[in-house]
Scaffold this motif. Structure first.
Motif, PDB file in Angstrom:
ATOM      1  N   UNK A   1       1.254 -59.364  -6.481  1.00 27.38           N
ATOM      2  CA  UNK A   1       0.154 -60.192  -6.604  1.00 27.38           C
ATOM      3  C   UNK A   1       0.508 -61.441  -6.259  1.00 27.38           C
ATOM      4  N   UNK A   2       1.625 -61.975  -5.762  1.00 31.79           N
ATOM      5  CA  UNK A   2       1.820 -63.298  -5.445  1.00 31.79           C
ATOM      6  C   UNK A   2       2.813 -63.222  -3.880  1.00 31.79           C
ATOM      7  N   UNK A   3       2.856 -64.443  -3.573  1.00 37.93           N
ATOM      8  CA  UNK A   3       3.835 -64.563  -2.088  1.00 37.93           C
ATOM      9  C   UNK A   3       5.205 -64.439  -2.467  1.00 37.93           C
ATOM     10  N   UNK A   4       5.834 -63.420  -2.216  1.00 34.38           N
ATOM     11  CA  UNK A   4       7.359 -63.370  -2.452  1.00 34.38           C
ATOM     12  C   UNK A   4       8.257 -64.400  -2.010  1.00 34.38           C
ATOM     13  N   UNK A   5       7.771 -65.021  -0.775  1.00 35.64           N
ATOM     14  CA  UNK A   5       8.543 -66.013  -0.029  1.00 35.64           C
ATOM     15  C   UNK A   5       8.857 -67.301  -0.907  1.00 35.64           C
TER      16      UNK A   5
ATOM     17  N   UNK B   1      15.068 -57.271   3.739  1.00 32.29           N
ATOM     18  CA  UNK B   1      14.700 -57.678   2.094  1.00 32.29           C
ATOM     19  C   UNK B   1      13.175 -58.058   2.463  1.00 32.29           C
ATOM     20  N   UNK B   2      12.866 -58.658   3.604  1.00 32.15           N
ATOM     21  CA  UNK B   2      11.634 -59.185   3.480  1.00 32.15           C
ATOM     22  C   UNK B   2      10.615 -58.064   3.897  1.00 32.15           C
TER      23      UNK B   2
ATOM     24  N   UNK C   1       9.762 -67.034  -3.805  1.00 32.59           N
ATOM     25  CA  UNK C   1      11.013 -67.031  -4.789  1.00 32.59           C
ATOM     26  C   UNK C   1      12.356 -66.916  -4.167  1.00 32.59           C
ATOM     27  N   UNK C   2      12.278 -67.392  -2.643  1.00 34.45           N
ATOM     28  CA  UNK C   2      13.464 -67.300  -1.651  1.00 34.45           C
ATOM     29  C   UNK C   2      14.444 -68.362  -2.246  1.00 34.45           C
TER      30      UNK C   2
END
Length: 607
Positions: free
Chosen positions: A506-510, A496-497, A512-513
């Protein structure tokens, strides 16, 4: 200037370097003519045409080659930086499990050192000339302290290598670049003791005094002060035998005076230059072939065909006139459309000469020449957003797309050698200046275990697997589906990562974890759904966490619940937990000891 440095005669060394530079310059003289022609066509220079039908009218330059070269460069750069991490660090060392942190650190350094812009310019030069050069050097502060890493690119005509008939940088005798400094800056370095006294500061050779005009350096005729004139210099990393030992040495050299201005031991294992090529048709760093040179002749043909058609249509619209029985007024050599002439002779007659120009076959010839260019460059009409024939079938479009990918992957295979060397140079400087660089950049460059840098690594460009990010995401989705199988050895969370990294969000997906307790709650629900009873402590922990969340959302004060949770933990480790009655389990027991333990799991919780 002293005569010797650590037993090396500097006058002899200066003469030897002069011969090496002259040899390099002689070898690339004919190549520079081809490079300039190719660059002229790429820049749509109107003089780059072989035909001129109507006197006084210029030829027409078309953007066909420019669009295809730009598309190729964009695809190669996307292949280099469209995957994460950019480089895979391979090692046999016992710390191989920690290389992920190192790969992330190198990617962070790359983003802060303008490496993408440097690679883009070098790939463009390699596409046109099959020769680009990149530099990776320490970045110094006001007090000569290392504050980071800097990257830059060098024009092909200034990128010095000797000899030319080798492929590997480590086998070169010398590599460097030509640069220009004003006389006052050279004097400043001499006065500070950084450089030796330069005997040729008078610039007796007028070619030494240069000014920059665009990308070219021309003889200076407008400089208001001689101190502002440019002196031709070289920075060279040269392999030499000093005091019985072979090694690399960093030299600043004045070309006109044949003089070594400074010399010191080069402190790194590899020269900080990375040559870039896109074709490997010859076993040498600077080759005679290039993608741009292949496309140049076809681009000139298209320019000539367009010029012929436009000039011919002008001639058809304004037919030539014949004057019979008189003469044109004095000073009139030719007639322009719309001119009104007064002719004294009453018997003078003008007669129009009809044009027989037929441009019917020219568009077909242009289309054929463009098809040939697609084969030469490896970029079809689809990649440059050009219209295809309305009756083009889907199978034809798919074939063109697949053909583009295959040809560009082949080109990227060659370009990836420079990308891997670039990563090796970043790692080399990161190892040498870890404390300074990590302090300057912070963030991901601060390694939890700096000893991971002690191992030797082989860097592989991750983009080599495929130059199409969309295709890579599709493959990762397939791998994620495989990881959902009960017998799979792959970790779906890690996959997934990787998928999130490829989405270019355009943002840090982490951010949303899920938090750890939410994930644990989901695990508990899955275990219950599978008929596996939860241990009483795990049930209590999940219930308390759920109650806490409801209370926080309702705005209730829980009197230090968060602190208690952080200090004691709702899910204590095995051997340190309490049961639902507040009793401590026997040694060796922990969460879920009352529940059946599935194979491969510890304490009823997935390992």
């Amino acid at each position: 200037m002293p005569d010797e440095w650590r037993g090396v005669n500097l006058n002899t060394l200066g003469a030897n370097i002069q011969r090496e530079i002259n040899g390099w310059n002689s070898d690339i003289t004919s190549l520079k003519e081809r490079w300039n022609q190719t660059l002229g066509v790429y820049r749509m220079d109107e003089t780059q045409t072989n035909i001129n039908i109507i006197d006084g009218m210029q030829g027409y330059a078309t953007p066909v080659m420019t669009a295809k070269i730009d598309a190729l460069v964009g695809n190669i750069v996307t292949a280099c930086f469209g995957t994460s991490p950019i480089w895979q660090c391979l090692t046999d060392d016992s710390k191989s499990a920690q290389v992920g942190e190192l790969e992330t650190a190198l990617e962070d350094i790359a983003s802060k050192s303008r490496i993408e812009q440097t690679v883009a310019q070098s790939v463009l030069k390699a596409a046109l000339c099959n020769y680009g050069m990149m530099m990776v050097t320490p970045k110094y502060g006001d007090h000569d302290e290392v504050i980071g890493i800097d990257t830059d690119w060098v024009e092909p005509e200034h990128a010095f290598v000797f000899p030319l008939n080798v492929e590997d940088v480590s086998r070169l005798k010398a590599i460097g670049h030509r640069y220009y400094l004003p006389k006052w800056e050279v004097e400043q370095k001499v006065d500070s003791g950084e450089w030796y006294e330069y005997a040729s500061m008078g610039a007796t050779d007028p070619n030494e005094w240069r000014i920059r005009t665009g990308n070219d350096l021309v003889q200076d005729t407008t400089t208001p002060s001689p101190e502002d004139g440019q002196l031709q210099l070289f920075q060279i990393i040269r392999k030499m035998k000093v005091e019985g030992e072979w090694g690399w040495y960093l030299i600043n050299y004045g070309y006109q005076g044949m003089q070594v201005l400074s010399i010191e031991e080069y402190p790194y294992e590899l020269p900080w230059y990375a040559p870039m090529r896109l074709l490997r048709t010859e076993k040498r760093i600077i080759g005679n072939d290039s993608i741009g040179f292949k496309a140049k002749g076809l681009a000139l043909l298209i320019n000539d065909l367009v010029t012929t058609m436009v000039h011919g249509l002008y001639m058809s619209a304004f037919s030539p006139l014949l004057l019979a029985g008189g003469k044109l007024p004095n000073g009139t050599n030719f007639i322009l459309p719309g001119m009104v002439l007064e002719v004294d002779d009453p018997d003078a007659r003008f007669q129009s000469v009809p044009s027989t120009f037929n441009p019917g076959e020219i568009p077909l010839m242009i289309s054929q020449a463009e098809n040939w260019m697609e084969s030469a460059v490896g970029v079809s009409k689809l990649a440059t957003s050009q219209n295809v024939a309305p009756d083009t079938k889907a199978t034809t479009v798919n074939a063109l797309t697949l053909s583009d990918q295959r040809r560009q992957n082949s080109i990227y295979e060659t370009a990836s050698e420079a990308i891997e060397l670039l990563g090796q140079l970043l790692l080399m400087l990161f190892k040498a200046h870890y404390q300074e660089i990590s302090a300057a950049y912070q963030g991901q460059t601060v390694l939890q275990d700096p000893s991971v840098l002690d191992a030797k690594y082989l860097l592989k460009a991750t983009g080599k697997a495929g130059a199409n990010p969309a295709e890579l995401r599709e493959k990762l989705n397939g791998l994620f589906a495989m990881a959902q199988q009960p017998t799979s050895r792959y970790d779906p969370n890690k996959i997934e990562e990787r998928i999130a990294d490829q989405l270019d969000l355009p943002f840090d997906p982490t951010t949303l974890q899920k938090d750890a307790f939410t994930q644990m709650q989901m695990v508990g629900q899955k275990l219950q759904a599978a008929g596996i009873p939860l241990g009483p402590v795990l049930q209590l922990g999940l219930k308390e966490w759920s109650d806490q969340q409801h209370a926080m959302s309702a705005g209730k004060a829980l009197g230090g619940m968060s602190e208690q949770t952080a200090n004691t933990g709702l899910l204590p480790a095995a051997g340190g937990s309490t049961d639902s009655q507040g009793n401590t389990p026997a040694s060796g027991q922990g969460i879920g000891q009352n529940a059946p333990m599935p194979t491969g799991q510890a304490g009823g919780v997935p390992a």
